[in-house]
Design a protein around this motif. Structure first.
Motif, PDB file in Angstrom:
ATOM      1  N   HIS A   1       0.838  -1.198   0.000  1.00 12.60           N
ATOM      2  CA  HIS A   1       0.000   0.000   0.000  1.00 12.60           C
ATOM      3  C   HIS A   1       0.878   1.257   0.000  1.00 12.60           C
ATOM      4  CE1 HIS A   1      -4.194   1.521   1.503  1.00 12.60           C
ATOM      5  NE2 HIS A   1      -3.817   2.085   0.372  1.00 12.60           N
ATOM      6  N   GLY A   2       1.950   1.223   0.767  1.00 10.70           N
ATOM      7  CA  GLY A   2       2.869   2.356   0.809  1.00 10.70           C
ATOM      8  C   GLY A   2       3.558   2.592  -0.524  1.00 10.70           C
ATOM      9  N   PHE A   3       3.972   1.504  -1.206  1.00  8.43           N
ATOM     10  CA  PHE A   3       4.587   1.629  -2.526  1.00  8.43           C
ATOM     11  C   PHE A   3       3.624   2.321  -3.498  1.00  8.43           C
ATOM     12  CE2 PHE A   3       7.324  -2.331  -1.644  1.00  8.43           C
ATOM     13  CZ  PHE A   3       8.395  -1.550  -1.237  1.00  8.43           C
ATOM     14  N   SER A   4       2.367   1.882  -3.488  1.00  8.42           N
ATOM     15  CA  SER A   4       1.396   2.446  -4.430  1.00  8.42           C
ATOM     16  C   SER A   4       1.137   3.918  -4.132  1.00  8.42           C
ATOM     17  CB  SER A   4       0.085   1.650  -4.375  1.00  8.42           C
ATOM     18  OG  SER A   4      -0.593   1.840  -3.146  1.00  8.42           O
ATOM     19  N   GLU A   5       1.069   4.265  -2.855  1.00  7.91           N
ATOM     20  CA  GLU A   5       0.857   5.668  -2.468  1.00  7.91           C
ATOM     21  C   GLU A   5       2.002   6.543  -2.942  1.00  7.91           C
ATOM     22  OE1 GLU A   5       1.615   9.175  -0.129  1.00  7.91           O
ATOM     23  OE2 GLU A   5       2.711   7.307   0.144  1.00  7.91           O
ATOM     24  N   ALA A   6       3.237   6.030  -2.826  1.00  5.06           N
ATOM     25  CA  ALA A   6       4.403   6.799  -3.256  1.00  5.06           C
ATOM     26  C   ALA A   6       4.359   7.080  -4.752  1.00  5.06           C
ATOM     27  CB  ALA A   6       5.682   6.047  -2.897  1.00  5.06           C
ATOM     28  N   LEU A   7       3.958   6.089  -5.515  1.00  2.00           N
ATOM     29  CA  LEU A   7       3.871   6.252  -6.964  1.00  2.00           C
ATOM     30  C   LEU A   7       2.763   7.230  -7.355  1.00  2.00           C
ATOM     31  CD1 LEU A   7       4.191   2.462  -7.836  1.00  2.00           C
ATOM     32  CD2 LEU A   7       5.842   4.201  -8.524  1.00  2.00           C
ATOM     33  N   LEU A   8       1.591   7.020  -6.783  1.00  2.00           N
ATOM     34  CA  LEU A   8       0.412   7.780  -7.198  1.00  2.00           C
ATOM     35  C   LEU A   8       0.453   9.243  -6.795  1.00  2.00           C
ATOM     36  CD1 LEU A   8      -2.748   5.518  -6.694  1.00  2.00           C
ATOM     37  CD2 LEU A   8      -2.101   6.806  -8.734  1.00  2.00           C
ATOM     38  N   PHE A   9       0.710   9.492  -5.527  1.00  3.36           N
ATOM     39  CA  PHE A   9       0.615  10.849  -4.997  1.00  3.36           C
ATOM     40  C   PHE A   9       1.573  11.785  -5.717  1.00  3.36           C
ATOM     41  CE2 PHE A   9       1.196  13.647  -0.992  1.00  3.36           C
ATOM     42  CZ  PHE A   9       0.209  14.508  -1.428  1.00  3.36           C
ATOM     43  N   ALA A  10       2.834  11.368  -5.836  1.00  3.01           N
ATOM     44  CA  ALA A  10       3.824  12.222  -6.484  1.00  3.01           C
ATOM     45  C   ALA A  10       3.525  12.398  -7.966  1.00  3.01           C
ATOM     46  CB  ALA A  10       5.219  11.643  -6.287  1.00  3.01           C
ATOM     47  N   ALA A  11       3.185  11.308  -8.652  1.00  4.69           N
ATOM     48  CA  ALA A  11       3.041  11.360 -10.106  1.00  4.69           C
ATOM     49  C   ALA A  11       1.820  12.171 -10.536  1.00  4.69           C
ATOM     50  CB  ALA A  11       2.958   9.945 -10.673  1.00  4.69           C
ATOM     51  N   ILE A  12       0.691  11.991  -9.865  1.00  2.00           N
ATOM     52  CA  ILE A  12      -0.529  12.667 -10.319  1.00  2.00           C
ATOM     53  C   ILE A  12      -0.461  14.171 -10.055  1.00  2.00           C
ATOM     54  CG2 ILE A  12      -1.930  12.439  -8.216  1.00  2.00           C
ATOM     55  CD1 ILE A  12      -3.096  11.785 -11.836  1.00  2.00           C
ATOM     56  N   PHE A  13       0.179  14.579  -8.949  1.00  2.00           N
ATOM     57  CA  PHE A  13       0.299  16.011  -8.682  1.00  2.00           C
ATOM     58  C   PHE A  13       1.367  16.649  -9.571  1.00  2.00           C
ATOM     59  CE2 PHE A  13      -2.454  15.482  -5.088  1.00  2.00           C
ATOM     60  CZ  PHE A  13      -3.015  16.734  -4.902  1.00  2.00           C
ATOM     61  N   THR A  14       2.419  15.909  -9.900  1.00  5.54           N
ATOM     62  CA  THR A  14       3.414  16.435 -10.839  1.00  5.54           C
ATOM     63  C   THR A  14       2.795  16.589 -12.220  1.00  5.54           C
ATOM     64  OG1 THR A  14       5.149  15.301  -9.590  1.00  5.54           O
ATOM     65  CG2 THR A  14       5.729  16.103 -11.775  1.00  5.54           C
ATOM     66  N   PHE A  15       1.999  15.612 -12.617  1.00  2.00           N
ATOM     67  CA  PHE A  15       1.274  15.681 -13.892  1.00  2.00           C
ATOM     68  C   PHE A  15       0.417  16.954 -13.937  1.00  2.00           C
ATOM     69  CE2 PHE A  15      -2.326  14.916 -16.640  1.00  2.00           C
ATOM     70  CZ  PHE A  15      -1.834  14.177 -17.710  1.00  2.00           C
ATOM     71  N   ALA A  16      -0.301  17.203 -12.852  1.00  2.00           N
ATOM     72  CA  ALA A  16      -1.160  18.395 -12.805  1.00  2.00           C
ATOM     73  C   ALA A  16      -0.331  19.673 -12.885  1.00  2.00           C
ATOM     74  CB  ALA A  16      -1.998  18.382 -11.530  1.00  2.00           C
ATOM     75  N   ALA A  17       0.759  19.737 -12.122  1.00  2.00           N
ATOM     76  CA  ALA A  17       1.600  20.941 -12.123  1.00  2.00           C
ATOM     77  C   ALA A  17       2.185  21.201 -13.508  1.00  2.00           C
ATOM     78  CB  ALA A  17       2.713  20.794 -11.093  1.00  2.00           C
ATOM     79  N   ASP A  18       2.482  20.125 -14.262  1.00  2.00           N
ATOM     80  CA  ASP A  18       3.018  20.276 -15.613  1.00  2.00           C
ATOM     81  C   ASP A  18       2.036  20.977 -16.539  1.00  2.00           C
ATOM     82  OD1 ASP A  18       5.426  18.966 -15.072  1.00  2.00           O
ATOM     83  OD2 ASP A  18       4.631  16.997 -15.606  1.00  2.00           O
ATOM     84  N   ILE A  19       0.750  20.671 -16.407  1.00  2.00           N
ATOM     85  CA  ILE A  19      -0.230  21.161 -17.384  1.00  2.00           C
ATOM     86  C   ILE A  19      -0.927  22.442 -16.940  1.00  2.00           C
ATOM     87  CG2 ILE A  19      -0.621  18.823 -18.263  1.00  2.00           C
ATOM     88  CD1 ILE A  19      -3.210  18.704 -16.717  1.00  2.00           C
ATOM     89  N   ILE A  20      -0.658  22.903 -15.719  1.00  2.00           N
ATOM     90  CA  ILE A  20      -1.256  24.156 -15.237  1.00  2.00           C
ATOM     91  C   ILE A  20      -0.439  25.340 -15.757  1.00  2.00           C
ATOM     92  CG2 ILE A  20      -1.686  25.555 -13.170  1.00  2.00           C
ATOM     93  CD1 ILE A  20      -2.204  22.911 -11.678  1.00  2.00           C
TER      94      ILE A  20
END
Length: 411
Positions: free
Chosen positions: A105-124
């Motif tokens: 669960h911790g591995f998945s959280e590390a992948l998801l949280f960082a990646a989805i917010f970085t994705f958002a910051a890229d396109i804003i």
């Protein structure tokens, strides 16, 4: 004015919302652990184990995002999240298998949280970065409110098997929504990327790592222990606290998310952190349901601004080729805060009680904020020849006035 609500923004928002809702159903997980015989200290250790797993994988996540893109990390993270949720159906006692599932669960959280917010910051659009991150962050705050209430409803009519089943369905929806996402950055295979260590030790990022750690350490007080606090004292409601918390934060982001970009990030950051600290004070003296709900309003008001401001500052100070790594370190500081806060605050509860634990969180916010102000040179009077410079409004955040004394140190 540049548009925020593009198709990719909305799709990524939905991925974040459904995965976050699955994750925040686990605000009730301490009750499940108590039913298997765990005390507060054990609950803290189990929470810390989850975060330790996230910490171990984060350097690899940063490299993968900078070199391979954000989309592959989002997909792998969602798939791992669904796997972890399925495995909770096999956990029936405190033991090694529980820790294995929490690690996944911790591995998945590390992948998801960082990646989805970085994705958002890229396109804003850059000139609306803080406002855009604030709006995107609503996808993480709504689950805080809905997850607590939804968990209450499920457990009132069924058991934890039903709770885990609901989380599996939500996690699967997030995975399916992530499939059509297009990559948010153009990759340059031959480009040289700063190392994880170089980004971690970048001088002007160090104060941001510190205040992010303090912020996440303090949040552990209610994200980990509010459930058992309510159960043991009979004061307040987990659902009501997080509903007030998320509603306040969402309202600020939707109706006043433009404020930091307009008047300056630091001018909003300091009052927001102090508001968060006052929420812990309210929890420490609470003797009624109303006071617990008021504490949720105060903590939510603080969180509503602090997270997007800190992320915008990090994204602005990091180089374009290291923003994936910087985002991983930023989210990793949350994990460090939890991995230290959960066992330490759990030990305070065991020995001194919940009042002392919430007071400890408030003191941590005050000391951490004061030290950050000195470290980032906001409490030093600028002198001729000092490390301050007159900046253009776009140097770190739109809305800083030229010559603004509450600005960033020069590089």
């Amino acid at each position: 004015m540049a548009m925020l609500l593009s198709r990719r923004f909305v799709l990524a928002w939905l991925v974040s919302f459904f995965s976050g809702l699955a994750y925040f159903l686990f605000v009730h997980f301490p009750r499940y652990l108590e039913g298997m015989g765990a005390d507060e200290a054990e609950i803290g250790r189990i929470a810390a184990a989850t975060v330790l797993a996230a910490l171990l994988i984060r350097p690899m996540v940063g490299r993968a995002m900078d070199r391979r893109g954000r989309r592959p990390v989002i997909l792998v993270g969602n798939a791992a999240h669904v796997l972890a949720l399925l495995l909770y159906l096999t956990v029936h006692s405190i033991g090694p298998w529980l820790y294995v599932v929490r690690f996944i669960h911790g591995f998945s959280e590390a992948l998801l949280f960082a990646a989805i917010f970085t994705f958002a910051a890229d396109i804003i659009p850059e000139e609306r970065r803080t406002e855009g991150l604030a709006l995107f962050g609503v996808s993480g705050l709504l689950p805080v409110a809905v997850g607590g209430v939804l968990g209450d409803v499920i457990l009132a009519h069924s058991d934890f098997t039903a709770l885990f089943g609901a989380a599996i369905v939500l996690g699967t929806i997030a995975l399916l929504l992530a499939l059509p996402l297009r990559e948010s950055v153009e990759l340059a295979p031959m480009e040289r990327h700063p190392s994880f260590l170089a980004c971690l030790t970048q001088r002007d990022l160090l104060p941001l790592w510190w205040i992010t750690f303090v912020f996440s350490f303090a949040l552990t007080a209610y994200f980990t222990f509010l459930r058992t606090y309510v159960d043991e004292t009979g004061i307040g409601s987990v659902g009501a606290f997080f509903a007030a918390y998320a509603s306040t934060a969402i309202a600020l982001r939707v109706f006043a998310g433009w404020l930091p970009d307009r008047i300056g990030l630091k001018r909003v950051l300091y009052p927001a952190m102090l508001t968060l600290g006052s929420g812990f004070v309210a929890l420490s003296v609470s003797h009624s349901d109303l006071t617990v709900t008021l504490a949720g309003v105060l903590c939510g008001a603080g969180h509503g601004y602090v997270f997007p401001i800190l992320f915008a500052l990090v994204f602005g100070r990091a180089s374009a080729s290291s923003r994936g790594t910087a985002a991983v370190i930023f989210t990793g500081m949350w994990d460090v805060g939890v991995v230290t806060g959960a066992p330490l605050l759990g030990a305070v509860v065991t020995r001194f009680g919940y009042e002392a634990m919430f007071q400890t969180a408030a003191i941590a916010v005050g000391i951490g904020l004061l030290s950050f102000a000195f470290w980032d040179r906001d409490l030093r009077i600028p002198r001729r020849g000092s490390n301050y410079t007159r900046v253009t409004p776009a140097t770190y955040s739109p809305g800083h006035d030229v010559g603004d004394p509450v600005t960033e140190p020069s590089q």
